[in-house]
Scaffold this motif. Structure first.
Motif, PDB file in Angstrom:
ATOM      1  N   HIS A 167     -72.770  -3.297  43.638  1.00  0.00           N
ATOM      2  CA  HIS A 167     -72.246  -4.156  42.572  1.00  0.00           C
ATOM      3  C   HIS A 167     -71.130  -3.455  41.801  1.00  0.00           C
ATOM      4  N   PHE A 168     -71.367  -2.200  41.449  1.00  0.00           N
ATOM      5  CA  PHE A 168     -70.336  -1.465  40.709  1.00  0.00           C
ATOM      6  C   PHE A 168     -69.086  -1.278  41.557  1.00  0.00           C
ATOM      7  N   PHE A 169     -69.260  -0.858  42.811  1.00  0.00           N
ATOM      8  CA  PHE A 169     -68.103  -0.626  43.680  1.00  0.00           C
ATOM      9  C   PHE A 169     -67.295  -1.911  43.900  1.00  0.00           C
ATOM     10  N   MET A 170     -67.987  -3.025  44.139  1.00  0.00           N
ATOM     11  CA  MET A 170     -67.274  -4.271  44.431  1.00  0.00           C
ATOM     12  C   MET A 170     -66.549  -4.816  43.211  1.00  0.00           C
ATOM     13  N   THR A 171     -67.026  -4.462  42.022  1.00  0.00           N
ATOM     14  CA  THR A 171     -66.340  -4.916  40.801  1.00  0.00           C
ATOM     15  C   THR A 171     -65.339  -3.879  40.288  1.00  0.00           C
ATOM     16  N   HIS A 172     -65.276  -2.720  40.949  1.00  0.00           N
ATOM     17  CA  HIS A 172     -64.323  -1.670  40.568  1.00  0.00           C
ATOM     18  C   HIS A 172     -63.715  -1.050  41.842  1.00  0.00           C
ATOM     19  N   PRO A 173     -63.002  -1.842  42.633  1.00  0.00           N
ATOM     20  CA  PRO A 173     -62.488  -1.342  43.910  1.00  0.00           C
ATOM     21  C   PRO A 173     -61.232  -0.477  43.758  1.00  0.00           C
ATOM     22  N   ASN A 174     -60.965   0.286  44.816  1.00  0.00           N
ATOM     23  CA  ASN A 174     -59.692   1.016  44.981  1.00  0.00           C
ATOM     24  C   ASN A 174     -59.414   2.042  43.879  1.00  0.00           C
ATOM     25  N   ARG A 175     -60.485   2.563  43.298  1.00  0.00           N
ATOM     26  CA  ARG A 175     -60.317   3.613  42.299  1.00  0.00           C
ATOM     27  C   ARG A 175     -61.334   4.708  42.585  1.00  0.00           C
ATOM     28  N   VAL A 176     -60.931   5.947  42.404  1.00  0.00           N
ATOM     29  CA  VAL A 176     -61.823   7.076  42.666  1.00  0.00           C
ATOM     30  C   VAL A 176     -62.706   7.322  41.441  1.00  0.00           C
ATOM     31  N   TYR A 177     -64.013   7.446  41.690  1.00  0.00           N
ATOM     32  CA  TYR A 177     -64.962   7.759  40.627  1.00  0.00           C
ATOM     33  C   TYR A 177     -65.673   9.061  40.967  1.00  0.00           C
ATOM     34  N   THR A 178     -65.768   9.921  39.987  1.00  0.00           N
ATOM     35  CA  THR A 178     -66.506  11.164  40.185  1.00  0.00           C
ATOM     36  C   THR A 178     -68.004  10.862  40.233  1.00  0.00           C
ATOM     37  N   ALA A 215     -69.654   0.910  56.984  1.00  0.00           N
ATOM     38  CA  ALA A 215     -69.899   2.177  56.289  1.00  0.00           C
ATOM     39  C   ALA A 215     -68.624   2.781  55.725  1.00  0.00           C
ATOM     40  N   ASP A 216     -67.474   2.451  56.339  1.00  0.00           N
ATOM     41  CA  ASP A 216     -66.225   3.078  55.912  1.00  0.00           C
ATOM     42  C   ASP A 216     -65.631   2.455  54.650  1.00  0.00           C
ATOM     43  N   VAL A 217     -66.295   1.428  54.071  1.00  0.00           N
ATOM     44  CA  VAL A 217     -65.763   0.855  52.823  1.00  0.00           C
ATOM     45  C   VAL A 217     -65.956   1.832  51.656  1.00  0.00           C
ATOM     46  N   ILE A 218     -66.900   2.754  51.811  1.00  0.00           N
ATOM     47  CA  ILE A 218     -67.115   3.778  50.787  1.00  0.00           C
ATOM     48  C   ILE A 218     -66.502   5.071  51.295  1.00  0.00           C
ATOM     49  N   GLN A 219     -65.427   5.472  50.677  1.00  0.00           N
ATOM     50  CA  GLN A 219     -64.644   6.608  51.147  1.00  0.00           C
ATOM     51  C   GLN A 219     -64.880   7.833  50.265  1.00  0.00           C
ATOM     52  N   THR A 220     -65.033   8.980  50.909  1.00  0.00           N
ATOM     53  CA  THR A 220     -65.158  10.237  50.183  1.00  0.00           C
ATOM     54  C   THR A 220     -63.768  10.808  49.932  1.00  0.00           C
ATOM     55  N   VAL A 221     -63.468  11.087  48.698  1.00  0.00           N
ATOM     56  CA  VAL A 221     -62.193  11.707  48.339  1.00  0.00           C
ATOM     57  C   VAL A 221     -62.516  13.161  47.991  1.00  0.00           C
ATOM     58  N   ARG A 222     -62.177  14.053  48.909  1.00  0.00           N
ATOM     59  CA  ARG A 222     -62.590  15.448  48.795  1.00  0.00           C
ATOM     60  C   ARG A 222     -62.153  16.062  47.461  1.00  0.00           C
ATOM     61  N   GLY A 223     -63.109  16.680  46.792  1.00  0.00           N
ATOM     62  CA  GLY A 223     -62.826  17.331  45.525  1.00  0.00           C
ATOM     63  C   GLY A 223     -62.723  16.399  44.343  1.00  0.00           C
ATOM     64  N   ALA A 224     -62.890  15.079  44.588  1.00  0.00           N
ATOM     65  CA  ALA A 224     -62.736  14.121  43.490  1.00  0.00           C
ATOM     66  C   ALA A 224     -63.964  13.232  43.317  1.00  0.00           C
ATOM     67  N   GLY A 225     -64.415  12.587  44.411  1.00  0.00           N
ATOM     68  CA  GLY A 225     -65.555  11.685  44.293  1.00  0.00           C
ATOM     69  C   GLY A 225     -65.543  10.636  45.376  1.00  0.00           C
ATOM     70  N   TYR A 226     -65.784   9.378  44.990  1.00  0.00           N
ATOM     71  CA  TYR A 226     -65.892   8.288  45.956  1.00  0.00           C
ATOM     72  C   TYR A 226     -65.013   7.115  45.533  1.00  0.00           C
ATOM     73  N   ARG A 227     -64.531   6.403  46.559  1.00  0.00           N
ATOM     74  CA  ARG A 227     -63.702   5.226  46.315  1.00  0.00           C
ATOM     75  C   ARG A 227     -64.201   4.094  47.213  1.00  0.00           C
ATOM     76  N   PHE A 228     -64.200   2.866  46.678  1.00  0.00           N
ATOM     77  CA  PHE A 228     -64.580   1.689  47.444  1.00  0.00           C
ATOM     78  C   PHE A 228     -63.320   0.939  47.854  1.00  0.00           C
ATOM     79  N   SER A 229     -63.196   0.660  49.125  1.00  0.00           N
ATOM     80  CA  SER A 229     -62.053  -0.101  49.607  1.00  0.00           C
ATOM     81  C   SER A 229     -62.490  -0.934  50.802  1.00  0.00           C
ATOM     82  N   ALA A 230     -62.443  -2.267  50.664  1.00  0.00           N
ATOM     83  CA  ALA A 230     -62.845  -3.159  51.747  1.00  0.00           C
ATOM     84  C   ALA A 230     -61.655  -3.647  52.554  1.00  0.00           C
ATOM     85  N   GLU A 231     -60.484  -3.107  52.280  1.00  0.00           N
ATOM     86  CA  GLU A 231     -59.278  -3.560  52.996  1.00  0.00           C
ATOM     87  C   GLU A 231     -59.248  -2.971  54.403  1.00  0.00           C
TER      88      GLU A 231
END
Length: 231
Positions: A167-178, A215-231
């Motif tokens: 729910h959080f990822f789908m309402t806050h896409p394309n941004r990296v969260y720690t 599974a690839d909609v949740i992306q690991t951004v090394r050294g930063a956190g996670y990002r959700f992208s369904a594109e």
């Protein structure tokens, strides 16, 4: 007490069970008790409690095994589970989370602190915090009214924490969260859990999404956190 939220306590030690029941009742919860996994399972199906406090070391079937069963059953898969245990090592905590626990409390614990954890996890379940009932991003659809998550029409059964994460990822896409930001947003600022908890639930969520090739909609951004992208 029809309006009181119901807590199921599954604990084999009578003294701890009595303490939990007294503390939770004083906080205006309805409490039902079981001394083992078998009786706990029957009460769970019969009463559909709002939250389960589950001891790890139960006679016969362990709390970890019961947690897995709860997550696999259609009627109980969304019930929040707080694991109670004397096992405080990181690997034990990871095992508890991977079995389906939403929170983890190490004995001995403060009764007041435990009540705060119960309140926090029930707030996370509260539907009034979710504004829109249907959220869709690409082939992913989250229906809050029926508590269903589908990918390209195929239902993916999520546990409570994974549902909140999606729910959080789908309402806050394309941004990296720690990890810390995700803990604050999904678990709540009042809940004290380790940042590694986020990794455990992300890994579990990816495992659930893998069979539907998402599974690839949740992306690991090394050294930063996670990002959700369904594109």
């Amino acid at each position: 007490m029809e309006d009181a939220q119901c807590i199921l306590v599954i604990e084999d030690e009578a003294a701890i069970r009595d303490m939990l029941s007294f503390t939770l009742a004083a906080a205006h919860y309805t409490v039902i008790e079981a001394p083992n996994a078998e009786q706990g399972w029957q009460l769970l199906l019969e009463h559909q409690p709002d939250c389960v406090l589950l001891d790890w070391m139960l006679p016969g079937v362990s709390g970890v095994s019961l947690a897995r069963r709860i997550r696999q059953h259609e009627q109980t898969r969304t019930t929040p589970i707080i694991m109670l245990t004397a096992k405080g090592e990181e690997n034990d905590q990871v095992q508890g989370f991977e079995a389906g626990a939403d929170d983890y409390v190490v004995k001995p614990f403060s009764p007041r602190a435990l009540v705060a954890r119960v309140q926090a996890i029930l707030r996370r379940q509260s539907p009034d915090k979710m504004q829109s009932e249907l959220i869709q991003t690409g082939k992913l659809k989250l229906d809050l009214s029926s508590y269903r998550f589908t990918v390209d029409g195929q239902e993916v059964k999520l546990g409570p924490t994974e549902f909140k994460l999606v729910h959080f990822f789908m309402t806050h896409p394309n941004r990296v969260y720690t990890r810390l930001q995700l803990l604050d947003q999904v678990w709540g600022e009042s809940v004290v859990v380790e940042e590694r908890t986020v990794d455990v639930h992300i890994r579990r969520l990816r495992k659930l999404l893998d069979p539907v090739n998402a599974a690839d909609v949740i992306q690991t951004v090394r050294g930063a956190g996670y990002r959700f992208s369904a594109e």
